[in-house]
Motif scaffolding. Structure first.
Motif, PDB file in Angstrom:
ATOM      1  N   LEU A 226      48.194  58.446  40.063  1.00  0.00           N
ATOM      2  CA  LEU A 226      47.326  59.459  40.669  1.00  0.00           C
ATOM      3  C   LEU A 226      47.732  59.820  42.095  1.00  0.00           C
ATOM      4  CD1 LEU A 226      43.853  58.331  39.309  1.00  0.00           C
ATOM      5  CD2 LEU A 226      45.217  60.304  38.590  1.00  0.00           C
ATOM      6  N   ASN A 227      48.559  59.004  42.734  1.00  0.00           N
ATOM      7  CA  ASN A 227      49.013  59.359  44.077  1.00  0.00           C
ATOM      8  C   ASN A 227      50.293  60.188  44.041  1.00  0.00           C
ATOM      9  OD1 ASN A 227      50.401  57.056  43.118  1.00  0.00           O
ATOM     10  ND2 ASN A 227      51.051  56.525  45.182  1.00  0.00           N
ATOM     11  N   PHE A 228      50.701  60.629  42.857  1.00  0.00           N
ATOM     12  CA  PHE A 228      51.849  61.523  42.678  1.00  0.00           C
ATOM     13  C   PHE A 228      51.281  62.872  42.266  1.00  0.00           C
ATOM     14  CE2 PHE A 228      56.192  61.902  40.277  1.00  0.00           C
ATOM     15  CZ  PHE A 228      56.573  62.889  41.162  1.00  0.00           C
ATOM     16  N   ASP A 229      51.672  63.951  42.958  1.00  0.00           N
ATOM     17  CA  ASP A 229      50.984  65.230  42.762  1.00  0.00           C
ATOM     18  C   ASP A 229      51.095  65.785  41.348  1.00  0.00           C
ATOM     19  OD1 ASP A 229      53.658  65.793  43.076  1.00  0.00           O
ATOM     20  OD2 ASP A 229      53.380  67.439  44.490  1.00  0.00           O
ATOM     21  N   CYS A 230      52.155  65.428  40.601  1.00  0.00           N
ATOM     22  CA  CYS A 230      52.264  65.947  39.242  1.00  0.00           C
ATOM     23  C   CYS A 230      51.117  65.475  38.350  1.00  0.00           C
ATOM     24  CB  CYS A 230      53.603  65.538  38.629  1.00  0.00           C
ATOM     25  SG  CYS A 230      55.015  66.428  39.347  1.00  0.00           S
ATOM     26  N   ALA A 231      50.469  64.372  38.728  1.00  0.00           N
ATOM     27  CA  ALA A 231      49.302  63.922  37.960  1.00  0.00           C
ATOM     28  C   ALA A 231      48.191  64.963  38.007  1.00  0.00           C
ATOM     29  CB  ALA A 231      48.787  62.590  38.504  1.00  0.00           C
ATOM     30  N   MET A 232      48.136  65.752  39.073  1.00  0.00           N
ATOM     31  CA  MET A 232      47.105  66.776  39.187  1.00  0.00           C
ATOM     32  C   MET A 232      47.324  67.896  38.162  1.00  0.00           C
ATOM     33  SD  MET A 232      45.188  65.512  41.429  1.00  0.00           S
ATOM     34  CE  MET A 232      45.372  64.031  42.423  1.00  0.00           C
ATOM     35  N   PHE A 233      48.595  68.181  37.861  1.00  0.00           N
ATOM     36  CA  PHE A 233      48.891  69.159  36.813  1.00  0.00           C
ATOM     37  C   PHE A 233      48.303  68.683  35.490  1.00  0.00           C
ATOM     38  CE2 PHE A 233      51.346  70.637  33.239  1.00  0.00           C
ATOM     39  CZ  PHE A 233      51.668  71.961  33.520  1.00  0.00           C
ATOM     40  N   ASP A 234      48.626  67.434  35.105  1.00  0.00           N
ATOM     41  CA  ASP A 234      48.111  66.896  33.846  1.00  0.00           C
ATOM     42  C   ASP A 234      46.596  66.984  33.769  1.00  0.00           C
ATOM     43  OD1 ASP A 234      50.714  66.109  33.230  1.00  0.00           O
ATOM     44  OD2 ASP A 234      50.426  64.102  34.055  1.00  0.00           O
TER      45      ASP A 234
END
Length: 562
Positions: A226-234
């Motif tokens: 969750l501290n990696f921005d690509c998780a926000m895409f998912d």
């Protein structure tokens, strides 16, 4: 402002509640939570967070491993009108403490892993600094710890969610309010906070809604922390369509086709390093991933070979290479893979990053910092650009005032593809590498990705990473590769026609697999450190089998003739 408006990031979850209230919003192993239940729980937690601080919570940290509590914690912080600060319990405590201080965290949501870390986190710094507190010396830190052991800890004010204290609806937010804050590595070793506004996120996800056809029937992979921005895409692509986000445990890669089939996964997103891992484990046979509709890769360069192999394994999937730094809200460009066209326009065997997202402008800067027509550092201006780092002192050198606009300097070198509007590739960009991936070796200016590309053409080499190493004799190039063992003479014959002598690496080490960092990207820093260690043991040219850490194995020594 209405909290359910399109501007609020959490408005996407509310849309999912309306579309598919009884769908699982998140599944982590055997643990799952439906949209309607997650909404009610998040309102309850948001009420507890709001009641624990004076005024609206400014920033709420979620210090939790992947699990339902972490995801609901993110949602609850957003519902409370706070800025979400996702933190990783596996990170060094001193680093987490610095990030919490920098963000001005007023409350924390934890799971068992986060709870266990609190005593050390709240203790005085070993370097003599004060203990972390939310309200100043002597104040306790409000902590929401659902499912954690009973009791409290020194310096902690434990808050308990109650149905009577639940918010009736998410708190309103403004477009300029920060929705979440992520920390990137700084050149000084101090993490840099990147606040991303609700307005920036709203622009980004509107574009995704226009580009993709996600539905409540989709199941999204969750491979990123969750501290990696690509998780926000998912999360927010899934939640905006009423789909399910499914955690992919590390063990799933051993039998990925079976895992995807069992869970009916339709949308995959990971770093390209995952492709090599799945290939090595035998999961990339043609047609092995038939259920995927969409496949996305980001975070590092995607090679044409990897894209082609994944496309063959997932023939019903549309594959895209996404590109973007955290400072530009998740991703800022995309290229849709076309086997007939993509390889033809690729540079150094790397899939293009595509066109910049709508509503943005971009320019290229040459080595003198002047606008360039065809090739240079990519700079972007537009609604997805962060307004600046949390500490304004970090802005220097990263933001450019030009032509009445503020541009973010990505530090990435790109090349324009295509020459005119009649060219289907016109407007697309090819990724050439980081500016810091350009090194000087014996007077030669060397692009490390170019060397990587040449090495991937060697028989027996699966993947290759070139690193520069400072030695007493000057900067030298060293290569780590996967595949079968390759003699130096073979490297020499392959590289002689394509690389000048000064660009030819002198050291080649074979690994079973590359080390990955916490975001599952190839850890080039670890490889560079390993190369320094190996060269200190034996400085002569060689090819050898080694481990990512540990001692060298058998070694043959010879000097390539170039």
């Amino acid at each position: 402002m209405d909290a359910t408006s399109d501007t609020a990031l959490h408005g996407r979850f509310l849309r999912g509640v309306q579309l598919a209230p009884r769908n699982d919003a998140v599944r982590v192993g055997a643990d799952a939570i439906r949209y309607e239940e997650a909404h009610e729980r998040a309102l309850e937690w948001a009420g507890a967070l709001s009641g624990a601080v004076a005024g609206p919570p400014g920033a709420v940290a979620v210090l939790a491993a992947k699990g339902v509590r972490a995801y609901v914690g993110v949602l609850a912080a957003l519902y409370a009108g706070a800025t979400v600060v996702p933190l990783q319990p596996g990170f060094p405590v001193a680093r987490t403490r610095r990030m919490m201080r920098a963000a001005g965290v007023s409350a924390v949501v934890v799971d068992e892993a986060g709870w266990a870390q609190l005593p050390e986190l709240l203790a005085p710094d070993p370097d003599g600094g004060p203990a972390f507190t939310a309200e100043g010396p002597g104040a306790g830190l409000p902590v929401l710890a659902p499912g954690c052991p009973a009791g409290t800890l020194p310096g902690v004010v434990r808050i308990e969610p109650r149905p009577a204290g639940a918010l009736a609806a998410p708190r309103p937010v403004r477009p300029d309010d920060a929705a979440y804050m992520l920390f990137t590595s700084g050149s000084t070793g101090r993490p840099k906070g990147v606040p991303i506004s609700h307005g920036s996120a709203a622009h980004y996800f509107r574009l995704q809604d226009e580009r993709y056809d996600f539905t409540p029937d989709d199941v999204f992979s969750q491979t990123f922390d969750l501290n990696f921005d690509c998780a926000m895409f998912d999360l927010f692509c899934a939640w905006g369509s009423g789909a399910t986000a499914l955690w992919v445990p590390p063990g799933a890669y051993r039998e990925l086709p079976a895992f995807l089939a069992e869970h009916r996964m339709t949308v995959w997103f990971s770093t390209p390093s995952a492709i090599g891992l799945v290939r090595r484990l035998g999961g990339l046979a043609p047609g092995a991933l038939p259920g995927l509709r969409w496949s996305f890769f980001a975070g590092e360069a995607l090679t044409c070979r990897d894209a082609a192999d994944w496309q063959a394994a997932a023939p019903g999937s549309t594959l895209e290479n996404l590109y973007g730094p955290t400072e530009l809200t998740i991703t800022i460009a995309a290229h849709r893979w076309d086997p007939e066209r993509s390889e033809r326009i690729a540079v150094n065997g790397v899939v293009p990053i595509g066109r910049i997202n709508g509503g943005h402008e971009h320019l290229l800067l040459d080595e003198d910092g002047k606008p360039a027509e065809r090739e240079g550092e990519l700079c972007v201006s537009g609604p997805q650009r962060t307004a600046g780092y949390l500490d304004p002192g970090d802005d220097a050198g990263r933001f450019l005032d030009h032509d009445g606009r503020v541009w973010y300097r990505t530090g990435d070198r790109v090349r324009r593809i295509g020459g005119d509007a009649s060219d289907a590739s016109d407007g697309e960009l090819a990724y050439l590498g980081r500016l810091d991936a350009q090194v000087q070796v014996a007077g030669w200016r060397v692009e490390l990705p170019e060397v990587d590309h040449a090495l991937r053409g060697c028989e027996g080499v699966t993947e290759a990473v070139t690193v520069d190493v400072a030695t007493e004799a000057g900067t030298e190039l060293a290569v780590f590769y996967t595949g079968s063992a390759v003699p130096l003479s073979v490297f020499a014959r392959r590289l002689r026609p394509v690389l000048p002598q000064g660009m030819t690496p002198r050291h080649f080490w074979r690994l079973e697999e590359f080390p990955l960092n916490s975001n599952r990207k190839t850890d080039r820093g670890a490889l560079r450190a390993r190369a320094r260690e190996l060269l200190s043991e034996s400085p002569g040219p060689r090819t050898a089998d080694v481990r990512a850490t540990g001692t060298t194995g058998s070694r043959t020594t010879s000097t390539p003739t170039t």
